[in-house]
Design a protein around this motif. Structure first.
Motif, mmCIF file in Angstrom:
data_model
loop_
_atom_site.group_PDB
_atom_site.id
_atom_site.type_symbol
_atom_site.label_atom_id
_atom_site.label_comp_id
_atom_site.label_asym_id
_atom_site.label_seq_id
_atom_site.Cartn_x
_atom_site.Cartn_y
_atom_site.Cartn_z
ATOM 1 N N UNK A 69 46.595 68.819 73.903
ATOM 2 C CA UNK A 69 47.649 69.140 73.138
ATOM 3 C C UNK A 69 48.812 68.962 74.567
ATOM 4 N N UNK A 70 50.047 68.266 74.089
ATOM 5 C CA UNK A 70 50.959 68.398 74.995
ATOM 6 C C UNK A 70 51.890 69.687 75.247
ATOM 7 N N UNK A 71 51.718 70.321 76.219
ATOM 8 C CA UNK A 71 52.595 71.512 76.632
ATOM 9 C C UNK A 71 53.986 71.016 76.944
ATOM 10 N N UNK A 72 54.180 70.181 78.150
ATOM 11 C CA UNK A 72 55.279 70.193 78.499
ATOM 12 C C UNK A 72 55.211 68.193 79.003
ATOM 13 N N UNK A 73 56.514 67.719 78.989
ATOM 14 C CA UNK A 73 56.651 66.419 79.311
ATOM 15 C C UNK A 73 58.051 66.019 80.070
ATOM 16 N N UNK A 81 58.566 57.701 91.476
ATOM 17 C CA UNK A 81 58.810 58.364 90.121
ATOM 18 C C UNK A 81 57.755 58.169 89.426
ATOM 19 N N UNK A 82 57.625 59.245 88.439
ATOM 20 C CA UNK A 82 56.559 58.849 87.410
ATOM 21 C C UNK A 82 56.763 59.783 86.183
ATOM 22 N N UNK A 83 56.261 59.669 85.139
ATOM 23 C CA UNK A 83 56.387 60.495 83.827
ATOM 24 C C UNK A 83 55.069 61.322 83.945
ATOM 25 N N UNK A 84 55.305 62.479 83.761
ATOM 26 C CA UNK A 84 54.036 63.344 83.802
ATOM 27 C C UNK A 84 54.156 64.403 82.393
ATOM 28 N N UNK A 85 52.811 64.425 81.913
ATOM 29 C CA UNK A 85 52.745 65.240 80.930
ATOM 30 C C UNK A 85 51.609 66.280 81.452
ATOM 31 N N UNK A 86 51.975 67.601 81.062
ATOM 32 C CA UNK A 86 51.084 68.775 81.331
ATOM 33 C C UNK A 86 50.194 69.140 79.817
ATOM 34 N N UNK A 87 49.012 69.003 79.861
ATOM 35 C CA UNK A 87 48.181 69.237 78.473
ATOM 36 C C UNK A 87 46.945 70.124 78.726
ATOM 37 N N UNK A 88 46.484 70.656 77.830
ATOM 38 C CA UNK A 88 45.233 71.355 77.511
ATOM 39 C C UNK A 88 44.689 71.111 76.164
ATOM 40 N N UNK A 98 45.563 69.664 82.609
ATOM 41 C CA UNK A 98 45.144 68.725 83.082
ATOM 42 C C UNK A 98 46.713 67.838 83.188
ATOM 43 N N UNK A 99 46.920 67.086 84.260
ATOM 44 C CA UNK A 99 48.432 66.576 84.266
ATOM 45 C C UNK A 99 48.282 64.981 84.249
ATOM 46 N N UNK A 100 48.749 64.370 83.383
ATOM 47 C CA UNK A 100 48.708 62.914 82.957
ATOM 48 C C UNK A 100 49.844 62.075 83.666
ATOM 49 N N UNK A 101 49.800 61.442 84.429
ATOM 50 C CA UNK A 101 50.738 60.768 85.329
ATOM 51 C C UNK A 101 51.105 59.297 84.927
ATOM 52 N N UNK A 102 52.306 58.803 84.577
ATOM 53 C CA UNK A 102 52.238 57.239 84.310
ATOM 54 C C UNK A 102 53.335 56.859 85.394
ATOM 55 N N UNK A 103 52.705 55.825 86.207
ATOM 56 C CA UNK A 103 53.697 54.994 87.088
ATOM 57 C C UNK A 103 54.007 53.678 86.630
ATOM 58 N N UNK A 104 55.050 53.416 86.461
ATOM 59 C CA UNK A 104 55.737 52.235 86.383
ATOM 60 C C UNK A 104 55.418 51.677 84.705
ATOM 61 N N UNK A 105 55.287 52.741 83.932
ATOM 62 C CA UNK A 105 55.069 52.593 82.388
ATOM 63 C C UNK A 105 56.090 53.405 81.759
ATOM 64 N N UNK A 106 57.610 53.044 81.955
ATOM 65 C CA UNK A 106 58.517 53.924 81.567
ATOM 66 C C UNK A 106 58.389 53.954 80.002
ATOM 67 N N UNK A 107 57.913 53.170 79.344
ATOM 68 C CA UNK A 107 57.891 53.275 77.774
ATOM 69 C C UNK A 107 57.042 54.374 77.391
ATOM 70 N N UNK A 108 56.176 54.650 78.271
ATOM 71 C CA UNK A 108 55.526 56.023 77.968
ATOM 72 C C UNK A 108 56.412 57.303 77.566
ATOM 73 N N UNK A 109 57.405 57.430 78.335
ATOM 74 C CA UNK A 109 58.387 58.469 78.163
ATOM 75 C C UNK A 109 58.715 58.480 76.598
ATOM 76 N N UNK A 110 59.048 57.377 76.471
ATOM 77 C CA UNK A 110 59.717 57.346 74.970
ATOM 78 C C UNK A 110 58.774 57.711 73.794
ATOM 79 N N UNK A 111 57.404 57.708 74.098
ATOM 80 C CA UNK A 111 56.472 58.105 73.222
ATOM 81 C C UNK A 111 55.920 59.381 72.992
#
Ligand code: ADP
Ligand code: MG
Length: 711
Positions: A69-73, A81-88, A98-111
């Motif tokens: 479940x995504x708690x914050x993003x 720079x990276x996009x991070x989601x904190x989830x449990x 757990x912290x999910x990190x996306x590097x060089x995948x900016x489209x993830x931020x939109x999803x």
């Protein structure tokens, strides 16, 4: 195996009793009519829904599947720079994160956004006491795809692994490695998955690869199971490789076949003397670069030989391809042949024509312009004895491709910006009666894998050096807030006598709107620079209007050119030193590189100003930073290719990549090389494809529509 396991790949889906009429209709609307159509559509990806773990039990270094479940993003910055989601996981203590990190995948931020449920697959790493997963695979769990069940699976027991005998379609969607297919309108993800499962279960044990089998050691039937319902990720990978290899092989084989048909094909012997060429070189205020000299020599050797030339001339923007092509055309003309150059647009044809006319003015060489709008045969008027077959250089647009316009006595055809034309049109020339030599030029460099894929039937010459007299190009990324300073800078360049391009990404939804925005842009700049003459260039102008706008800019009569991307390719005004691009993030990388190639063509220092509202860390901005970092077109092409995929970079329709399922193989050099080697080996052993086991390959190359199959 089901008792009625008799299905063959060619069987019609309409024969099957377990498909509803509604589904059948939807399937056939998406071109699924046979069993093969369904089974050869491989999953887009997989989701490992077998072993979901509680977050609290995660261990550094393990690769896991999680229901979260995504708690914050949000965006973060450390060393990059990276996009991070904190989830449990639901039901777990709030601290188990757990912290999910996306590097060089900016489209993830939109999803991804706070509150979503996602399933995630990736490798856990501990950084500074935090459990992280970098660039995990993920899927947003939506209602349809058994969101509830997934969470149950995460929390509780794992249902037993379904077997081939078990046709209970309920256990194919969860608790296993689940295939995810591209969406088909009118068929739910679940029912398509069930359909595949049923077809596999009823597939006859005798089913083998259709047509030519690229990997007989790995039974096709087994590969089908592995690709759709793999028991392990390794199996899916192995199977995908097999299918990708088949696709790659099919493509490389066709190219290798063509290459062998055209290679050594009788052609014309020209370029036996080089008086004109020497005359041209003497008259130039500069000398050819070493790379240009090498390319001219390679082309000349082809022209001198009695075989037809099929050569690709690649080089970065501004490397001087056109001049190399002109050298080749002079060699053809001197041998008593006509040489034609086909440009993708009217503007470019006119420009080449004018350019050549200037370069050849002291020389006794005929030159004509042929476009759909006009024919300019200067010597036709000057010389009453004009005859159509006299050797000359003809510059034109694709109008030249039509039979009635096709030049007589053609010795050399140069096709500029090949990918705008497409393979079929190139072949028209290659196959035209006289077997002219063919030289193809690309506007932008393309990645090496694509060269092999799209132009594998051609020999390649690369101009890998820019002329030395070039002024430096500075690329700067600016926001609209900095406009005042930009304008002040533009003023100083104008005062120094330089010229400026201003380009906007006008999305031409409607003719009137496109014109309106081009016009309002023009008004804006007229207000800013009331004492300068400003030209306006857009696609809706007539050919004559375009030509006169370009002539005025070229001559320096207009100082500023407000334009759409019509100026993208080839336009050559060495005195222009500023390229200002509005909303630069709306363009593709290769396109921006092309636009930047319009400046830095003279000896003056030039400036490419990329205007963008995109904020630090946003996708558009990262793209623009690539341009600031490098001027190397090959590097930029690789990056563009990675970001957008080959179809978008080149346009799938023209490039012949439209039907490609495994676009990822296009960046896998090893696979292409293997397919290339395999194809060559077969053609070495059986050049005419007479052996019965090559019948499918013969079908493949003998029919343009590729009836032969490869599996
Ligand atoms: P391309 O088509 O590769 O983008 P062009 O053929 O349009 O490049 O050449 C760009 C400019 O460089 C032209 O103005 C051309 O006259 C000039 N040019 C070509 N070769 C040389 C050279 N060897 N030295 C100096 N300038 C050159
Ligand atoms: Mg060019």
């Amino acid at each position: 195996m089901a008792p009625d396991a008799t299905l063959q790949l060619a069987d019609e889906l309409s024969r099957l009793d377990f498909i509803t009429a509604r589904e059948l209709k939807a399937l056939s609307a998406s071109s699924f009519t046979t069993v093969a159509d369904v089974l050869l559509r491989v999953p887009r990806r997989y989701e490992d829904r077998r072993f979901t773990k509680p977050v609290a039990s995660l261990v550094n270094g393990e690769t896991v599947s999680l229901m979260l479940h995504v708690y914050s993003a949000g965006w973060r910055f450390s060393y990059k720079r990276y996009f991070e989601v904190s989830a449990g996981a639901e039901g777990e203590p709030y601290g188990a994160r757990v912290y999910l990190r996306w590097f060089n995948m900016p489209y993830v931020a939109k999803m991804l956004a706070t509150g979503m449920n996602i399933s995630v697959y990736g490798k856990v790493k501990e950084y500074a006491g935090k459990l992280t997963i970098s660039n995990p695979d993920f899927e947003i769990i939506e209602d349809e795809d058994t969101g509830h069940r997934l969470v149950e699976a995460a929390m509780g027991g794992i249902p037993s692994e379904p077997t081939e005998e078990n046709e209970n379609t309920d256990c194919i969607h969860t608790a296993r490695i689940v295939p995810i297919y591209r969406g088909i309108s009118g068929v739910t993800a679940r029912s398509f998955r069930s359909l595949v499962w049923r077809l596999l279960n009823r597939m006859a044990p005798t089913v083998t690869a259709p047509g030519y089998d690229v990997a007989p050691a790995y039974p096709f039937r087994e590969a089908l199971w592995d690709v759709h319902f793999p028991r392990e990720h390794e199996a899916a990978k192995k199977a995908r490789m097999r299918f990708a290899l088949a696709e790659c092989f099919r493509q490389q084989f066709t190219v290798a076949w063509k290459r062998r048909q055209t290679q050594g094909r009788p052609g014309q012997v020209t370029a036996t003397s080089d008086g004109y060429l020497q005359e041209l070189l003497q008259s130039l205020p500069f000398s050819l670069t070493h790379a240009q000299q090498r390319c001219v020599a390679e082309i000349r050797a082809d022209m001198e030989s009695s075989c037809q030339m099929n050569r690709l001339l690649q080089g970065d923007v501004g490397s001087g391809k056109t001049l190399v092509a002109l050298c080749a055309m002079l060699l053809a003309v001197e041998s008593g042949k006509t040489a034609a150059m086909i440009a993708p647009t009217q503007i470019l044809a006119e420009q080449h024509y004018k350019n050549f006319r200037r370069l050849l003015q002291q020389m006794d060489v005929r030159l004509s312009l042929r476009t759909s709008d006009r024919a300019d045969d200067s010597d036709m008027i000057a010389e009453p004895g004009y005859a159509n077959h006299l050797p000359r250089i003809i510059v034109g647009t694709h109008a030249l491709l039509y039979k009635k316009n096709r030049p007589h006595n053609l010795g050399l055809a140069v096709i500029d910006e090949q990918h705008k034309f497409g393979v079929a049109q190139r072949e028209k020339f290659i196959n035209s009666g006289e077997n002219p030599d063919v030289l193809v030029m690309t506007a932008t460099p393309i990645p090496r894998t694509l060269t092999l894929t799209l132009y594998g039937d051609l020999d390649v010459s690369v101009i890998d050096e820019l002329p030395a007299n070039r002024g430096e190009i500075v690329t700067a990324l600016r926001s609209p807030g900095q406009m005042k300073r930009i304008i002040a800078f533009m003023k100083t360049e104008l005062e120094a006598g330089r010229q400026i391009y201003i380009v906007s990404p006008l999305i031409e939804e409607s003719e009137t709107r496109a014109q309106a925005s081009a016009l309002s842009e023009l008004e804006k700049w007229k207000e800013i620079f009331p004492h300068e003459s400003i030209g306006l260039l857009h696609g809706r102008l007539s050919a004559e209007e375009k030509e006169s706008v370009m002539t005025q800019f070229r001559s320096g009569e207009t100082k500023i050119l407000v334009a759409t991307t019509v100026v993208e390719v080839g336009v050559d005004v060495p005195n222009a030193t500023i390229m200002l691009i509005n909303d630069a993030d709306a363009f593709g990388l290769s396109q921006l590189h092309q636009l930047r190639g319009r400046i830095g063509r003279g000896c003056h220092k030039s400036y490419c100003i990329l205007l963008s509202k995109a904020k630090e860390g946003e996708p558009g901005r990262e793209k623009l930073q690539v341009l600031c970092r490098t001027l190397n077109g090959f590097e930029i092409a690789e990056e563009d290719f990675r970001l957008r995929g080959p179809g978008d970079v080149l346009g799938t329709a023209q490039s012949g990549l439209g039907s490609v399922q495994f676009t990822e193989w296009l960046s896998d050099m090893r696979l292409i090389h293997r397919a290339n080697r395999d194809a060559a080996a077969i053609l070495d052993a059986d050049p005419a494809l007479e052996q019965p086991r090559h019948a499918a390959l013969w079908e493949l190359v003998a029919h343009a529509d590729g009836q032969g199959t490869v599996g």
